[in-house]
Write an enzyme that holds these catalytic residues in place. Structure first.
Site, PDB file in Angstrom:
ATOM      1  N   GLU A 174      -9.311  -1.618  13.841  1.00 41.68           N
ATOM      2  CA  GLU A 174      -9.641  -2.601  12.806  1.00 41.68           C
ATOM      3  C   GLU A 174      -8.490  -3.569  12.554  1.00 41.68           C
ATOM      4  OE1 GLU A 174     -10.304  -0.837   8.878  1.00 41.68           O
ATOM      5  OE2 GLU A 174      -9.574  -2.740   8.091  1.00 41.68           O
ATOM      6  N   ARG A 228      -1.100  -6.091  12.527  1.00 42.05           N
ATOM      7  CA  ARG A 228      -2.105  -5.449  13.388  1.00 42.05           C
ATOM      8  C   ARG A 228      -2.634  -6.406  14.436  1.00 42.05           C
ATOM      9  NH1 ARG A 228      -6.022  -1.389  10.222  1.00 42.05           N
ATOM     10  NH2 ARG A 228      -4.388  -0.152   9.222  1.00 42.05           N
ATOM     11  N   ARG A 245       0.855  -1.188   0.000  1.00 40.50           N
ATOM     12  CA  ARG A 245       0.000   0.000   0.000  1.00 40.50           C
ATOM     13  C   ARG A 245       0.888   1.234   0.000  1.00 40.50           C
ATOM     14  NH1 ARG A 245      -5.297  -1.752   2.241  1.00 40.50           N
ATOM     15  NH2 ARG A 245      -5.391  -3.817   1.298  1.00 40.50           N
ATOM     16  N   SER A 276     -11.111  -6.708   7.343  1.00 40.89           N
ATOM     17  CA  SER A 276     -12.334  -6.320   6.663  1.00 40.89           C
ATOM     18  C   SER A 276     -12.731  -7.442   5.725  1.00 40.89           C
ATOM     19  CB  SER A 276     -12.189  -4.971   5.957  1.00 40.89           C
ATOM     20  OG  SER A 276     -11.539  -5.149   4.755  1.00 40.89           O
ATOM     21  N   ARG A 285      -0.457   2.768  12.625  1.00 46.41           N
ATOM     22  CA  ARG A 285      -0.998   1.456  12.219  1.00 46.41           C
ATOM     23  C   ARG A 285      -0.972   1.175  10.721  1.00 46.41           C
ATOM     24  NH1 ARG A 285      -7.364   1.553  12.514  1.00 46.41           N
ATOM     25  NH2 ARG A 285      -7.748   3.389  11.258  1.00 46.41           N
ATOM     26  N   HIS A 286      -0.287   2.014   9.957  1.00 46.57           N
ATOM     27  CA  HIS A 286      -0.178   1.773   8.519  1.00 46.57           C
ATOM     28  C   HIS A 286       1.261   1.524   8.094  1.00 46.57           C
ATOM     29  CE1 HIS A 286      -4.137   3.825   8.554  1.00 46.57           C
ATOM     30  NE2 HIS A 286      -4.386   2.928   7.621  1.00 46.57           N
ATOM     31  N   GLU A 299       0.939   4.081   1.138  1.00 52.15           N
ATOM     32  CA  GLU A 299       0.330   4.988   2.105  1.00 52.15           C
ATOM     33  C   GLU A 299       1.035   6.341   2.085  1.00 52.15           C
ATOM     34  OE1 GLU A 299      -2.282   4.370   3.786  1.00 52.15           O
ATOM     35  OE2 GLU A 299      -2.474   2.183   3.721  1.00 52.15           O
TER      36      GLU A 299
HETATM   37  O1  4AD Z   1      -9.303  -3.329   4.816  1.00 50.74           O
HETATM   38  P1  4AD Z   1      -8.402  -3.819   3.724  1.00 50.74           P
HETATM   39  O2  4AD Z   1      -7.845  -2.815   2.806  1.00 50.74           O
HETATM   40  O3  4AD Z   1      -9.222  -4.918   2.939  1.00 50.74           O
HETATM   41  C1  4AD Z   1      -8.781  -5.638   1.858  1.00 50.74           C
HETATM   42  O4  4AD Z   1      -7.656  -5.672   1.461  1.00 50.74           O
HETATM   43  C2  4AD Z   1      -9.834  -6.528   1.298  1.00 50.74           C
HETATM   44  N1  4AD Z   1      -9.379  -7.086   0.016  1.00 50.74           N
HETATM   45  C3  4AD Z   1     -10.061  -7.616   2.294  1.00 50.74           C
HETATM   46  C4  4AD Z   1     -11.188  -8.483   1.967  1.00 50.74           C
HETATM   47  O5  4AD Z   1     -11.009  -9.696   1.795  1.00 50.74           O
HETATM   48  N2  4AD Z   1     -12.360  -7.921   1.925  1.00 50.74           N
HETATM   49  O6  4AD Z   1      -7.211  -4.638   4.387  1.00 50.74           O
HETATM   50  C5  4AD Z   1      -7.437  -5.762   5.185  1.00 50.74           C
HETATM   51  C6  4AD Z   1      -6.683  -5.652   6.502  1.00 50.74           C
HETATM   52  C7  4AD Z   1      -7.107  -4.481   7.374  1.00 50.74           C
HETATM   53  O7  4AD Z   1      -8.196  -4.802   8.181  1.00 50.74           O
HETATM   54  C8  4AD Z   1      -5.871  -4.244   8.202  1.00 50.74           C
HETATM   55  O8  4AD Z   1      -5.777  -5.161   9.276  1.00 50.74           O
HETATM   56  C9  4AD Z   1      -4.765  -4.565   7.228  1.00 50.74           C
HETATM   57  O9  4AD Z   1      -5.314  -5.399   6.228  1.00 50.74           O
HETATM   58  N3  4AD Z   1      -4.215  -3.353   6.616  1.00 50.74           N
HETATM   59  C10 4AD Z   1      -3.014  -2.832   6.922  1.00 50.74           C
HETATM   60  N4  4AD Z   1      -2.064  -3.212   7.783  1.00 50.74           N
HETATM   61  C11 4AD Z   1      -0.937  -2.481   7.835  1.00 50.74           C
HETATM   62  N5  4AD Z   1      -0.694  -1.399   7.057  1.00 50.74           N
HETATM   63  C12 4AD Z   1      -1.626  -0.980   6.169  1.00 50.74           C
HETATM   64  N6  4AD Z   1      -1.358   0.066   5.395  1.00 50.74           N
HETATM   65  C13 4AD Z   1      -2.839  -1.706   6.074  1.00 50.74           C
HETATM   66  N7  4AD Z   1      -3.948  -1.579   5.303  1.00 50.74           N
HETATM   67  C14 4AD Z   1      -4.765  -2.579   5.652  1.00 50.74           C
END
Ligand code: 4AD
Length: 466
Positions: free
Chosen positions: A389, A440, A238, A392, A246-247, A240
């Site tokens: 979170e 996380r 990502r 998701s 937390r990212h 970011e």
């Molecule tokens: O919420 P996210 O973006 O969901 C998806 O990627 C969907 N494809 C998932 C699905 O099957 N519906 O990311 C899922 C999880 C988040 O809840 C969080 O725990 C983690 O990935 N996450 C990160 N962890 C660390 N750094 C980041 N930048 C994150 N972005 C998401």
């Protein structure tokens, strides 16, 4: 080969036995010219070893040699296990090794950028030491990460990454026992998988491409390929922009995708049973690790129920409203309201782990299935630990025409995901799944304050080394 004993497994019950250990020199304290105390550490555990001049066995040169060793050098020690005359202060293990042989296997440089003992202290211990006027360096996060291989040696960090391994292990074991198949999807892909701008773009032999933001599209395609139930453990990228606690720009995703027979609650059932099994197992099998983490970063064990609480988004909004927090019932929750809701739920239901489902459709990715009775909401959910979170998930749209329409409405160039959309034209079952951020889960299970603590070599907007 000779029989080696792990430093952490030298116990008082082994009194009078000869042991052979290998570890790092944590401290050396000479007492006059005839005695030296050498504290040796291995994988976060320490044992005090005593070198005493004895005719034919230990010479005064040997004591001198030992005191010249630099901290963190690797040593092999042979000696007899004994019980110390005076209790060792600050140690849980009341046991010593009377050294008969000592070899230095490899020396560390004389000055270290991080003093491991300082790096291992809790905030309270630091305060107390400073009050007493002790010489002490507070090791900040950047220094720790710059010299991560030293920082990794603290007992807390040894615990954190062993817990991480166990989380991943239970994830696999549980899903395999439920008939899921482990897969690997490509990380070099042609278009963004989650939408939005947080994508690392790159040139793929002259074609535009990007690093996968999640295995989302390909794990669904595996369902179209008749695998029924799949999971993946792999890197997620990502781009970011924001620098938060937390990212990360690269994290480890634990992904699940499965056929749904009747209702998206089947997916939440898996979340429920998987995570309850995971927490039970961590509490039972990782006691030493959790203790080591808690000594440096004190925390309360996670409160969770044998059957995970499920609230609808609307119920969450209502609880917030009653507590005086107004949020948009068709918008998303921000970090602050998520945290607030976490507190309200903990007070009312006695759990810090729960599922919030039926999110507004407008705040979910294009592939999310709307609720059939009210398309303003969707068959989707987020899962929280201590108000933050970790997961998701959702039911996905499996009808290609509808999927195409939703992608278009969400501003996605349908051409870049045409092979994905086409996968649903050859017979696709209803399905859903979820994605978990490994770092996380560990961060929040142990109530740590920063995701960089649970990533071995974190990648954030400002860090790509070491
Ligand atoms: O919420 P996210 O973006 O969901 C998806 O990627 C969907 N494809 C998932 C699905 O099957 N519906 O990311 C899922 C999880 C988040 O809840 C969080 O725990 C983690 O990935 N996450 C990160 N962890 C660390 N750094 C980041 N930048 C994150 N972005 C998401």
């Amino acid at each position: 080969g000779r029989k080696w004993t792990a430093v952490g497994s030298v116990t008082p019950e082994m009194k009078d036995q000869v042991v052979l250990i290998r570890g790092r020199v944590q401290t050396i304290r000479p007492v006059g010219k005839k005695i030296a105390f050498v504290v040796v550490r291995e994988r976060g555990f320490t044992v005090q070893c005593v070198l005493t001049v004895k005719p034919e066995l230990v010479s005064s040169q040997m004591v001198k040699y030992a005191t010249s060793l630099s901290k963190e050098s690797i040593v092999d020690i042979e000696g007899v296990v004994s019980i110390p005359e005076k209790p060792i202060t600050g140690s849980t293990q009341q046991v010593e090794v009377q050294i008969s042989k000592l070899y230095c296997v490899n020396r560390a440089v004389p000055t270290l950028p991080i003093n491991i003992e300082d790096a291992a202290r809790s905030e309270v211990e630091i305060e107390q030491a400073l009050e007493k006027g002790e010489q002490l360096v507070r090791v900040n996060q950047d220094t720790r990460l710059n010299f991560r291989i030293l920082d990794m040696r603290t007992p807390a960090n040894q615990g954190i990454f062993r817990i991480q391994c166990q989380v991943e292990n239970i994830f696999r074991q549980f899903l395999l026992s439920e008939g899921f198949v482990g897969i690997h999807t490509p990380k070099l892909i042609g278009g963004s998988s989650e939408g939005g701008s947080a994508v690392f773009r790159l040139d793929y032999k002259g074609q535009p491409a990007c690093l996968a933001q999640s295995p989302q599209l390909h794990k669904q395609m595996a369902i179209c390929g008749d695998f029924s139930r799949v999971f993946e453990v792999g890197p997620v990228f990502r781009a970011e922009d924001s620098f938060t606690h937390r990212h990360l720009c690269e994290f480890t995703g634990l992904d699940v995708e499965m056929e749904i027979k009747e209702h998206y609650s089947e997916v939440m059932d898996i979340v429920d049973r998987l995570f309850v099994a995971m927490f039970d197992s961590l509490n039972e099998k990782c006691k030493k690790e959790l203790e080591a983490i808690g000594r440096q970063y004190p925390f309360e064990p996670l409160k969770y129920l044998p059957k995970t609480l499920r609230l609808t988004f609307a119920e969450g909004v209502q609880m917030l409203k009653e507590a005086g927090v107004e949020v948009d019932p068709l918008g998303d929750l921000n970090t602050e309201s998520e945290r607030k809701l976490g507190q309200l739920v903990a007070t009312k239901y006695g759990t810090e782990f729960y599922i919030l489902h039926k999110y507004p459709q407008a705040v979910r990715p294009f592939y999310t299935m709307p609720c059939h009775d009210n398309p303003s909401y969707s068959n989707s959910f987020d899962v929280f630990i201590r108000g933050e979170e970790i997961i998701s998930g959702a039911q996905r749209i499996h009808v290609p025409e509808f999927l195409e329409k939703r992608a278009g409405e969400c501003g996605i160039d349908v051409k870049t995901i045409s092979t994905y959309i086409d996968s649903f034209r050859y017979g696709a079952p209803p399905h859903g799944g979820f994605g978990v951020g490994l770092e996380r889960v560990v961060m929040l299970f142990c109530a740590l304050n920063n995701i960089r603590k649970t990533s071995l070599f974190p990648r954030d907007p400002q860090r790509i080394a070491p």
